[in-house]
Design a protein around this motif. Sequence first.
Motif, PDB file in Angstrom:
ATOM      1  N   THR A   1      -4.739   8.267  -5.461  1.00 41.86           N
ATOM      2  CA  THR A   1      -4.592   8.405  -4.018  1.00 41.86           C
ATOM      3  C   THR A   1      -5.369   7.302  -3.302  1.00 41.86           C
ATOM      4  N   ILE A   2      -4.690   6.695  -2.348  1.00 43.23           N
ATOM      5  CA  ILE A   2      -5.318   5.684  -1.504  1.00 43.23           C
ATOM      6  C   ILE A   2      -5.422   6.288  -0.109  1.00 43.23           C
ATOM      7  N   THR A   3      -6.621   6.268   0.461  1.00 39.85           N
ATOM      8  CA  THR A   3      -6.839   6.879   1.766  1.00 39.85           C
ATOM      9  C   THR A   3      -7.016   5.814   2.843  1.00 39.85           C
ATOM     10  N   ASP A   4      -6.935   6.257   4.088  1.00 42.86           N
ATOM     11  CA  ASP A   4      -7.185   5.357   5.221  1.00 42.86           C
ATOM     12  C   ASP A   4      -8.593   4.759   5.128  1.00 42.86           C
ATOM     13  N   ALA A   5      -9.559   5.569   4.704  1.00 42.89           N
ATOM     14  CA  ALA A   5     -10.940   5.090   4.586  1.00 42.89           C
ATOM     15  C   ALA A   5     -11.042   3.970   3.541  1.00 42.89           C
ATOM     16  N   MET A   6     -10.335   4.124   2.427  1.00 42.17           N
ATOM     17  CA  MET A   6     -10.354   3.070   1.398  1.00 42.17           C
ATOM     18  C   MET A   6      -9.762   1.772   1.936  1.00 42.17           C
ATOM     19  N   VAL A   7      -8.710   1.901   2.716  1.00 42.92           N
ATOM     20  CA  VAL A   7      -8.065   0.709   3.275  1.00 42.92           C
ATOM     21  C   VAL A   7      -9.003   0.025   4.266  1.00 42.92           C
TER      22      VAL A   7
ATOM     23  N   TYR B   1       3.987   0.743  10.719  1.00 47.66           N
ATOM     24  CA  TYR B   1       4.927   1.866  10.706  1.00 47.66           C
ATOM     25  C   TYR B   1       4.362   3.093  11.419  1.00 47.66           C
ATOM     26  N   ARG B   2       3.088   3.032  11.775  1.00 44.19           N
ATOM     27  CA  ARG B   2       2.393   4.136  12.445  1.00 44.19           C
ATOM     28  C   ARG B   2       2.399   5.411  11.603  1.00 44.19           C
ATOM     29  N   LEU B   3       2.194   5.215  10.289  1.00 43.42           N
ATOM     30  CA  LEU B   3       2.146   6.321   9.336  1.00 43.42           C
ATOM     31  C   LEU B   3       0.816   6.275   8.592  1.00 43.42           C
ATOM     32  N   PRO B   4       0.247   7.427   8.257  1.00 44.42           N
ATOM     33  CA  PRO B   4      -0.985   7.437   7.466  1.00 44.42           C
ATOM     34  C   PRO B   4      -0.763   6.764   6.103  1.00 44.42           C
ATOM     35  N   VAL B   5      -1.802   6.140   5.595  1.00 42.60           N
ATOM     36  CA  VAL B   5      -1.719   5.420   4.322  1.00 42.60           C
ATOM     37  C   VAL B   5      -1.250   6.337   3.202  1.00 42.60           C
ATOM     38  N   GLU B   6      -1.782   7.551   3.148  1.00 39.29           N
ATOM     39  CA  GLU B   6      -1.396   8.473   2.074  1.00 39.29           C
ATOM     40  C   GLU B   6       0.091   8.813   2.138  1.00 39.29           C
ATOM     41  N   GLU B   7       0.644   8.917   3.338  1.00 41.15           N
ATOM     42  CA  GLU B   7       2.077   9.191   3.464  1.00 41.15           C
ATOM     43  C   GLU B   7       2.901   7.994   3.043  1.00 41.15           C
ATOM     44  N   LEU B   8       2.449   6.820   3.432  1.00 42.31           N
ATOM     45  CA  LEU B   8       3.159   5.609   3.044  1.00 42.31           C
ATOM     46  C   LEU B   8       3.130   5.450   1.529  1.00 42.31           C
ATOM     47  N   GLN B   9       1.996   5.743   0.915  1.00 46.43           N
ATOM     48  CA  GLN B   9       1.893   5.683  -0.540  1.00 46.43           C
ATOM     49  C   GLN B   9       2.846   6.696  -1.182  1.00 46.43           C
ATOM     50  N   ALA B  10       2.896   7.908  -0.640  1.00 49.93           N
ATOM     51  CA  ALA B  10       3.787   8.939  -1.177  1.00 49.93           C
ATOM     52  C   ALA B  10       5.247   8.516  -1.042  1.00 49.93           C
ATOM     53  N   LEU B  11       5.602   7.953   0.105  1.00 53.17           N
ATOM     54  CA  LEU B  11       6.971   7.473   0.300  1.00 53.17           C
ATOM     55  C   LEU B  11       7.303   6.359  -0.692  1.00 53.17           C
ATOM     56  N   SER B  12       6.348   5.477  -0.921  1.00 51.85           N
ATOM     57  CA  SER B  12       6.568   4.376  -1.870  1.00 51.85           C
ATOM     58  C   SER B  12       6.779   4.893  -3.283  1.00 51.85           C
ATOM     59  N   LEU B  13       5.953   5.855  -3.694  1.00 48.72           N
ATOM     60  CA  LEU B  13       6.118   6.446  -5.029  1.00 48.72           C
ATOM     61  C   LEU B  13       7.467   7.151  -5.144  1.00 48.72           C
ATOM     62  N   GLY B  14       7.806   7.925  -4.131  1.00 48.41           N
ATOM     63  CA  GLY B  14       9.085   8.637  -4.135  1.00 48.41           C
ATOM     64  C   GLY B  14      10.267   7.686  -4.161  1.00 48.41           C
ATOM     65  N   ALA B  15      10.152   6.604  -3.412  1.00 47.56           N
ATOM     66  CA  ALA B  15      11.235   5.618  -3.367  1.00 47.56           C
ATOM     67  C   ALA B  15      11.439   4.990  -4.743  1.00 47.56           C
TER      68      ALA B  15
END
Length: 173
Positions: free
Chosen positions: A148-154, A23-37
Amino acid sequence: GIIATIGQAISKLDELGNKSSDYRLPVEELQALSLGARVSSVSVEELSKALGTFTTVSKTSGRAAEIFYDALENISPGLNKAFENAPTQSARLRLVMDALAATQDEAKRATLAFAAFGSDADRVIEFFARGATVIDDFRKRAHDLGITITDAMVRQASDAQNQLTTLAQIIQN
Protein backbone atom coordinates in the motif's frame (compact mmCIF):
# COMPACT_ATOMS: atom_id res chain seq x y z
CA GLY A 1 23.95 1.88 -7.82
CA ILE A 2 21.73 2.08 -4.85
CA ILE A 3 21.43 5.88 -4.96
CA ALA A 4 20.11 5.70 -8.53
CA THR A 5 17.60 3.01 -7.52
CA ILE A 6 16.41 5.07 -4.55
CA GLY A 7 16.16 8.11 -6.82
CA GLN A 8 14.04 6.15 -9.31
CA ALA A 9 11.72 4.89 -6.56
CA ILE A 10 11.31 8.40 -5.19
CA SER A 11 10.66 9.70 -8.69
CA LYS A 12 7.95 7.05 -9.27
CA LEU A 13 6.25 7.93 -5.98
CA ASP A 14 6.40 11.61 -6.90
CA GLU A 15 4.85 10.78 -10.30
CA LEU A 16 2.06 8.85 -8.57
CA GLY A 17 1.45 11.84 -6.32
CA ASN A 18 1.23 14.14 -9.33
CA LYS A 19 -1.29 11.85 -11.03
CA SER A 20 -3.29 11.64 -7.81
CA SER A 21 -3.39 15.42 -7.69
CA ASP A 22 -4.23 15.73 -11.40
CA TYR A 23 -7.11 13.24 -11.15
CA ARG A 24 -8.17 14.55 -7.72
CA LEU A 25 -8.18 11.01 -6.32
CA PRO A 26 -6.46 9.69 -3.18
CA VAL A 27 -3.20 7.85 -3.85
CA GLU A 28 -4.53 4.60 -2.38
CA GLU A 29 -7.52 4.70 -4.74
CA LEU A 30 -5.35 5.43 -7.72
CA GLN A 31 -3.09 2.53 -6.75
CA ALA A 32 -6.14 0.24 -6.39
CA LEU A 33 -7.46 1.33 -9.79
CA SER A 34 -4.05 0.68 -11.34
CA LEU A 35 -3.84 -2.81 -9.84
CA GLY A 36 -7.39 -3.59 -10.93
CA ALA A 37 -6.74 -2.28 -14.43
CA ARG A 38 -3.65 -4.48 -14.83
CA VAL A 39 -5.61 -7.57 -13.78
CA SER A 40 -8.34 -6.58 -16.26
CA SER A 41 -5.86 -6.15 -19.13
CA VAL A 42 -6.40 -2.38 -19.21
CA SER A 43 -3.10 -0.68 -19.95
CA VAL A 44 -1.66 2.12 -17.83
CA GLU A 45 -2.13 4.43 -20.82
CA GLU A 46 -5.81 3.47 -21.21
CA LEU A 47 -6.44 3.98 -17.49
CA SER A 48 -4.62 7.32 -17.49
CA LYS A 49 -6.58 8.52 -20.52
CA ALA A 50 -9.87 7.38 -18.98
CA LEU A 51 -9.19 9.07 -15.63
CA GLY A 52 -7.95 12.21 -17.37
CA THR A 53 -11.13 12.37 -19.44
CA PHE A 54 -13.26 11.74 -16.35
CA THR A 55 -11.50 14.54 -14.48
CA THR A 56 -12.09 16.93 -17.36
CA VAL A 57 -15.74 15.91 -17.82
CA SER A 58 -16.48 16.14 -14.11
CA LYS A 59 -15.53 19.80 -13.99
CA THR A 60 -16.77 20.94 -17.39
CA SER A 61 -19.91 22.60 -18.61
CA GLY A 62 -21.50 23.05 -22.00
CA ARG A 63 -22.18 20.39 -24.61
CA ALA A 64 -19.72 17.80 -23.23
CA ALA A 65 -21.30 18.06 -19.79
CA GLU A 66 -24.78 17.85 -21.31
CA ILE A 67 -23.92 14.59 -23.09
CA PHE A 68 -22.46 13.18 -19.88
CA TYR A 69 -25.40 14.23 -17.69
CA ASP A 70 -27.88 12.87 -20.23
CA ALA A 71 -26.01 9.54 -20.19
CA LEU A 72 -26.23 9.47 -16.39
CA GLU A 73 -29.92 10.31 -16.47
CA ASN A 74 -30.53 7.54 -19.03
CA ILE A 75 -29.15 5.00 -16.57
CA SER A 76 -31.30 6.22 -13.68
CA PRO A 77 -33.30 9.38 -13.08
CA GLY A 78 -31.64 11.52 -10.45
CA LEU A 79 -28.11 10.24 -11.04
CA ASN A 80 -27.05 13.56 -12.53
CA LYS A 81 -28.12 15.38 -9.34
CA ALA A 82 -26.34 12.79 -7.21
CA PHE A 83 -23.21 13.32 -9.29
CA GLU A 84 -23.43 17.10 -8.91
CA ASN A 85 -23.89 16.74 -5.14
CA ALA A 86 -21.10 14.19 -4.62
CA PRO A 87 -18.60 15.78 -2.23
CA THR A 88 -15.39 14.42 -3.79
CA GLN A 89 -13.98 13.25 -7.08
CA SER A 90 -13.69 9.81 -5.54
CA ALA A 91 -17.41 9.80 -4.72
CA ARG A 92 -18.23 10.92 -8.28
CA LEU A 93 -16.06 8.17 -9.78
CA ARG A 94 -17.64 5.55 -7.54
CA LEU A 95 -21.12 6.77 -8.50
CA VAL A 96 -20.36 6.42 -12.22
CA MET A 97 -18.76 3.00 -11.75
CA ASP A 98 -21.79 1.79 -9.79
CA ALA A 99 -24.11 3.23 -12.46
CA LEU A 100 -22.23 1.28 -15.12
CA ALA A 101 -22.50 -1.86 -13.01
CA ALA A 102 -26.22 -1.34 -12.36
CA THR A 103 -27.37 -1.20 -15.96
CA GLN A 104 -27.81 -4.27 -18.09
CA ASP A 105 -28.45 -2.16 -21.20
CA GLU A 106 -25.22 -2.37 -23.22
CA ALA A 107 -26.02 0.73 -25.27
CA LYS A 108 -26.63 2.86 -22.16
CA ARG A 109 -23.49 1.46 -20.53
CA ALA A 110 -21.38 2.19 -23.62
CA THR A 111 -22.81 5.72 -23.93
CA LEU A 112 -22.05 6.55 -20.30
CA ALA A 113 -18.59 4.96 -20.44
CA PHE A 114 -17.69 6.95 -23.53
CA ALA A 115 -19.09 10.20 -22.10
CA ALA A 116 -17.33 9.67 -18.75
CA PHE A 117 -14.06 8.03 -19.78
CA GLY A 118 -13.68 8.75 -23.49
CA SER A 119 -13.33 5.08 -24.33
CA ASP A 120 -15.43 2.54 -26.13
CA ALA A 121 -12.90 -0.25 -25.60
CA ASP A 122 -14.75 -3.25 -24.17
CA ARG A 123 -12.11 -4.08 -21.55
CA VAL A 124 -12.11 -0.46 -20.27
CA ILE A 125 -15.90 -0.43 -20.06
CA GLU A 126 -15.93 -3.85 -18.37
CA PHE A 127 -13.31 -2.72 -15.85
CA PHE A 128 -15.24 0.37 -14.78
CA ALA A 129 -18.55 -1.54 -14.95
CA ARG A 130 -17.35 -3.86 -12.20
CA GLY A 131 -18.53 -1.12 -9.85
CA ALA A 132 -16.88 0.82 -7.07
CA THR A 133 -16.25 -2.33 -5.05
CA VAL A 134 -13.32 -3.00 -7.39
CA ILE A 135 -11.54 -0.06 -5.76
CA ASP A 136 -12.08 -1.46 -2.27
CA ASP A 137 -11.18 -5.00 -3.35
CA PHE A 138 -7.87 -3.98 -4.88
CA ARG A 139 -7.11 -1.60 -2.04
CA LYS A 140 -7.49 -4.57 0.33
CA ARG A 141 -5.32 -6.78 -1.91
CA ALA A 142 -2.55 -4.17 -1.90
CA HIS A 143 -2.82 -3.90 1.87
CA ASP A 144 -2.72 -7.68 2.31
CA LEU A 145 0.40 -7.85 0.11
CA GLY A 146 2.02 -5.03 2.08
CA ILE A 147 2.36 -2.80 -0.97
CA THR A 148 0.00 0.00 0.00
CA ILE A 149 1.18 3.46 -0.94
CA THR A 150 -0.35 6.29 1.08
CA ASP A 151 -0.65 10.03 0.56
CA ALA A 152 1.83 10.50 3.42
CA MET A 153 4.41 8.29 1.68
CA VAL A 154 4.02 10.30 -1.51
CA ARG A 155 4.49 13.59 0.38
CA GLN A 156 7.61 12.19 2.04
CA ALA A 157 8.93 11.07 -1.35
CA SER A 158 8.30 14.53 -2.77
CA ASP A 159 10.19 16.08 0.15
CA ALA A 160 13.05 13.62 -0.38
CA GLN A 161 13.09 14.42 -4.11
CA ASN A 162 13.44 18.11 -3.27
CA GLN A 163 16.24 17.38 -0.80
CA LEU A 164 18.08 15.22 -3.34
CA THR A 165 17.76 17.99 -5.94
CA THR A 166 19.15 20.52 -3.47
CA LEU A 167 21.99 18.16 -2.53
CA ALA A 168 22.86 17.63 -6.19
CA GLN A 169 22.95 21.40 -6.79
CA ILE A 170 25.22 21.90 -3.78
CA ILE A 171 27.58 19.14 -4.94
CA GLN A 172 27.74 20.59 -8.48
CA ASN A 173 28.68 24.03 -7.16
